[in-house]
Design a protein around this motif. Structure first.
Motif, PDB file in Angstrom:
ATOM      1  N   VAL A  80      -1.088  19.738   4.573  1.00 31.95           N
ATOM      2  CA  VAL A  80      -2.260  18.402   4.702  1.00 31.95           C
ATOM      3  C   VAL A  80      -1.009  17.645   4.023  1.00 31.95           C
ATOM      4  O   VAL A  80       0.070  18.011   3.438  1.00 31.95           O
ATOM      5  N   THR A  81      -0.654  16.344   5.025  1.00 32.53           N
ATOM      6  CA  THR A  81       0.139  15.518   5.001  1.00 32.53           C
ATOM      7  C   THR A  81      -1.168  13.962   4.667  1.00 32.53           C
ATOM      8  O   THR A  81      -2.058  13.871   4.814  1.00 32.53           O
ATOM      9  N   VAL A  82      -0.553  13.594   3.368  1.00 31.82           N
ATOM     10  CA  VAL A  82      -1.274  12.326   2.691  1.00 31.82           C
ATOM     11  C   VAL A  82      -0.148  10.988   3.183  1.00 31.82           C
ATOM     12  O   VAL A  82       0.841  11.173   2.808  1.00 31.82           O
ATOM     13  N   LEU A  83      -0.974  10.332   3.189  1.00 33.87           N
ATOM     14  CA  LEU A  83       0.011   8.621   3.168  1.00 33.87           C
ATOM     15  C   LEU A  83      -1.043   7.809   3.000  1.00 33.87           C
ATOM     16  O   LEU A  83      -1.938   7.534   3.492  1.00 33.87           O
ATOM     17  N   ILE A  84      -0.441   7.159   1.455  1.00 35.50           N
ATOM     18  CA  ILE A  84      -2.108   6.162   1.138  1.00 35.50           C
ATOM     19  C   ILE A  84      -0.706   5.162  -0.617  1.00 35.50           C
ATOM     20  O   ILE A  84       0.230   6.166  -0.413  1.00 35.50           O
ATOM     21  N   GLY A  85      -1.745   4.350  -0.267  1.00 39.44           N
ATOM     22  CA  GLY A  85      -1.031   3.163  -1.372  1.00 39.44           C
ATOM     23  C   GLY A  85      -0.701   1.382  -1.294  1.00 39.44           C
ATOM     24  O   GLY A  85      -0.837   1.084  -2.126  1.00 39.44           O
ATOM     25  N   ILE A  86      -0.173   1.477   0.538  1.00 36.67           N
ATOM     26  CA  ILE A  86      -0.162  -0.150   0.837  1.00 36.67           C
ATOM     27  C   ILE A  86      -1.856  -0.615   0.767  1.00 36.67           C
ATOM     28  O   ILE A  86      -1.181  -2.154  -0.465  1.00 36.67           O
ATOM     29  N   ASN A  87      -2.768  -0.524   0.539  1.00 35.07           N
ATOM     30  CA  ASN A  87      -4.015  -1.065   0.438  1.00 35.07           C
ATOM     31  C   ASN A  87      -3.735  -1.324  -0.675  1.00 35.07           C
ATOM     32  O   ASN A  87      -4.795  -2.116  -1.759  1.00 35.07           O
ATOM     33  N   ASP A  88      -3.822   0.246  -1.559  1.00 35.54           N
ATOM     34  CA  ASP A  88      -3.776  -0.505  -3.652  1.00 35.54           C
ATOM     35  C   ASP A  88      -3.062  -1.654  -3.772  1.00 35.54           C
ATOM     36  O   ASP A  88      -3.445  -2.625  -4.814  1.00 35.54           O
ATOM     37  N   THR A  89      -1.787  -1.872  -3.320  1.00 35.33           N
ATOM     38  CA  THR A  89      -1.276  -3.191  -3.632  1.00 35.33           C
ATOM     39  C   THR A  89      -1.880  -4.323  -2.815  1.00 35.33           C
ATOM     40  O   THR A  89      -1.818  -5.520  -3.400  1.00 35.33           O
ATOM     41  N   TRP A  90      -2.166  -4.509  -1.645  1.00 33.73           N
ATOM     42  CA  TRP A  90      -2.811  -5.139  -0.825  1.00 33.73           C
ATOM     43  C   TRP A  90      -3.645  -6.011  -1.719  1.00 33.73           C
ATOM     44  O   TRP A  90      -3.939  -6.938  -1.064  1.00 33.73           O
ATOM     45  N   ARG A  91      -4.915  -5.219  -1.925  1.00 30.29           N
ATOM     46  CA  ARG A  91      -5.811  -5.555  -2.031  1.00 30.29           C
ATOM     47  C   ARG A  91      -5.305  -6.857  -3.540  1.00 30.29           C
ATOM     48  O   ARG A  91      -6.868  -6.828  -3.715  1.00 30.29           O
ATOM     49  N   ARG A  92      -4.503  -6.289  -4.078  1.00 29.75           N
ATOM     50  CA  ARG A  92      -4.019  -7.216  -5.977  1.00 29.75           C
ATOM     51  C   ARG A  92      -4.189  -8.622  -4.886  1.00 29.75           C
ATOM     52  O   ARG A  92      -3.868  -9.837  -5.573  1.00 29.75           O
ATOM     53  N   TYR A  93      -3.272  -9.129  -3.676  1.00 33.09           N
ATOM     54  CA  TYR A  93      -3.381 -10.231  -3.444  1.00 33.09           C
ATOM     55  C   TYR A  93      -3.415 -10.518  -2.846  1.00 33.09           C
ATOM     56  O   TYR A  93      -3.651 -11.842  -2.488  1.00 33.09           O
ATOM     57  N   ASP A  94      -4.686 -10.301  -1.617  1.00 31.46           N
ATOM     58  CA  ASP A  94      -5.940 -10.524  -0.960  1.00 31.46           C
ATOM     59  C   ASP A  94      -7.030 -10.470  -1.432  1.00 31.46           C
ATOM     60  O   ASP A  94      -7.169 -11.708  -1.147  1.00 31.46           O
ATOM     61  N   ARG A  95      -7.334 -10.160  -2.383  1.00 30.56           N
ATOM     62  CA  ARG A  95      -8.577  -9.801  -2.884  1.00 30.56           C
ATOM     63  C   ARG A  95      -8.542 -10.473  -5.003  1.00 30.56           C
ATOM     64  O   ARG A  95      -9.418 -10.453  -5.468  1.00 30.56           O
ATOM     65  N   GLY A  96      -7.625 -10.294  -5.384  1.00 30.63           N
ATOM     66  CA  GLY A  96      -7.253 -10.011  -6.476  1.00 30.63           C
ATOM     67  C   GLY A  96      -7.671  -8.554  -7.099  1.00 30.63           C
ATOM     68  O   GLY A  96      -8.474  -8.554  -8.307  1.00 30.63           O
ATOM     69  N   LEU A  97      -7.897  -7.178  -6.339  1.00 34.18           N
ATOM     70  CA  LEU A  97      -8.333  -6.286  -7.056  1.00 34.18           C
ATOM     71  C   LEU A  97      -7.227  -5.703  -7.524  1.00 34.18           C
ATOM     72  O   LEU A  97      -6.294  -4.903  -6.938  1.00 34.18           O
ATOM     73  N   LEU A  98      -7.591  -4.804  -8.920  1.00 35.51           N
ATOM     74  CA  LEU A  98      -5.874  -4.487  -8.966  1.00 35.51           C
ATOM     75  C   LEU A  98      -6.400  -2.511  -9.462  1.00 35.51           C
ATOM     76  O   LEU A  98      -7.885  -2.693  -8.836  1.00 35.51           O
ATOM     77  N   SER A  99      -5.396  -2.486  -8.569  1.00 34.70           N
ATOM     78  CA  SER A  99      -4.731  -1.176  -8.644  1.00 34.70           C
ATOM     79  C   SER A  99      -4.073  -0.306  -9.249  1.00 34.70           C
ATOM     80  O   SER A  99      -2.171  -0.297  -9.438  1.00 34.70           O
ATOM     81  N   PRO A 100      -3.489  -0.468 -11.144  1.00 31.87           N
ATOM     82  CA  PRO A 100      -2.817  -0.196 -12.103  1.00 31.87           C
ATOM     83  C   PRO A 100      -1.764   1.097 -11.411  1.00 31.87           C
ATOM     84  O   PRO A 100      -2.847   1.967 -11.452  1.00 31.87           O
ATOM     85  N   VAL A 101      -0.409   1.230 -11.988  1.00 34.46           N
ATOM     86  CA  VAL A 101      -0.180   1.902 -10.726  1.00 34.46           C
ATOM     87  C   VAL A 101      -0.168   2.930 -11.936  1.00 34.46           C
ATOM     88  O   VAL A 101      -0.329   4.338 -10.866  1.00 34.46           O
TER      89      VAL A 101
END
Length: 222
Positions: free
Chosen positions: A76-97
């Motif tokens: 299993v290979t997983v790549l995730i995280g950039i949208n958790d950051t991006w949505r903070r800056y373009d939509r104000g949706l927070l994904s606390p670390v």
């Protein structure tokens, strides 16, 4: 580990992994790094791409059982995280670390736990770090959110014995040669060259981890 006919490698994540895959075709690999890796592996290995555009960690968790565990993967290979950051800056949706890290921890823990009545061993885990190659106004500030998130990915992956693929470092080095825009025109979505850098980073990590049987990109499949 030598990839054989019985091996099933599942790659999952967001649009970087999906890379235009046909969601109506379960064997569609998209046009990015997953296809490049598949072309570099022995033909007997089965590669599946379940990346989905726009996914954050919580979205991936919601479909993990069906789109990852339900496929009975050996890798299993997983790549995730950039949208958790991006949505903070373009939509104000927070994904606390801390919440993001806890979510990733649940995914990896559940993947390594044996299913009831399952005799095969747990899948080998590859965790790729999210990345950003700033090219647009204000993107440099995203590192305030992304840097600790990347540290959380590395920390969680290491704790679960996963092979960590530092895509962020590989792309950063390549950007020093080719320029950031040549690798990711919008700073996030890779160009064909960017995808090739990612694929080569995965293959190098697989070789270092002892997963022999991977040919170099561009070589004929066995």
């Amino acid at each position: 580990m030598r990839f054989t006919q019985s091996e099933r490698l599942v790659f999952t994540g967001d649009s970087v992994t999906a890379s235009g895959r046909d969601r109506e075709d379960p064997m569609s690999l998209g046009e990015g790094y997953v296809r490049m890796i598949a072309e570099a592996l022995p033909a007997s290995a089965t590669v599946v791409n379940t990346g989905l555009d726009g996914n954050r960690a919580r979205d991936l968790e919601a479909r993990w059982t069906a789109d990852v565990l339900g496929l009975a993967p050996s890798v299993v290979t997983v790549l995730i995280g950039i949208n958790d950051t991006w949505r903070r800056y373009d939509r104000g949706l927070l994904s606390p670390v801390p919440e993001f890290e806890a979510c990733l921890d649940r995914l990896l823990t559940g993947t390594l736990a044996p299913a009831p009545g399952e005799r095969r061993g747990a899948p080998r885990l590859f965790v790729m770090t999210p990345f950003l190659l700033p090219v647009g106004p204000g993107q440099q500030t995203w590192y305030e959110d992304l840097a600790p998130r990347t540290e959380a990915v590395v920390r969680t992956a290491t704790a679960h014995g996963a092979t960590v693929v530092r895509t962020d470092l590989a792309l950063s080095r390549a950007a020093g040669v080719h320029g950031a825009a040549a690798l990711a025109p919008d700073g996030v979505h890779p160009s064909p060259l960017g995808h090739r850098v990612i694929a080569e980073a995965w293959l190098a990590a697989a070789e270092a981890a002892g997963t022999d049987g991977a040919a170099g990109i561009g070589q004929d499949r066995e």
